[in-house]
Design a protein around this motif. Sequence first.
Motif: not given
Length: 252
Positions: A101, A103-104, A152, A155, A195, A198
């Motif tokens: 992921s 995002r983690k 979002k 990320p 970043y 997504a």
Amino acid sequence: MNRTSIASVAIAVTSVLGLTACARPADTATIDFAAATAEPTAPPTADVPPEVGLGPAQELAAVETPDPPATPVPEPTVAKTQKWVKIFNGPANKDVTPPKSIRKGSKTVELNATENAQIGTYVTDGAGRTLYRFDKDDNKPPKATCNGDCAKAWPPLLIKSPGKIYPKGIDPKVLGYVERADGHCQVTINGWPVYYFAKDEKPGDILGQGVNGTWFAVGPAGGRTKPLPDAIQPAPDGQGGEGADAPADPGY
């Protein structure tokens, strides 16, 4: 035969028998054996060629050359420390599994300089996923302004404590992190927070290049890379924001 001749013969035979009886058994056996086993020496054969040795080249070829010892790969050393994050001077010797992921975040981050014919050299993570910078952020001092819905769609690359960063093709002295408004720590290159996008679905995607004229794949020195001709242009005022053109869930 007269008596005188007979007597002379008898004396001669007696003398021979006496010499034979005085000889030592070992001497007699040696003489008899030598006489029985001796064979005539065969003359050398004229048509047998003399033994020929190997030439210098053949001798070198016949000698087995051992393989040179393998040169050990040097262990990366710490080039810089920022509080609880250690930044090394090169890639890790052992394979690092990046998180699936985006995002983690992770305790171990790999950064690689990657070539692209359209935009030039840019930075990817250990899985080959493109990393971006945002022009509305700041690098002196480092400041991340993409939060909420923006984060979002874009990320941040997060690092957890105790952190390690392993770069390849990037000067470790320009690497670090900044604390975000939500308390998480985001990796920086020359002070610029970096970043993901997504909409990038696989390694090598650069779909975020030039979005809104403010997002660009980050170069190894923290600068912008070249925009693509078909980059998404800035949205009209009041219609969407930095995160409006990307899904909330990246799908990986």
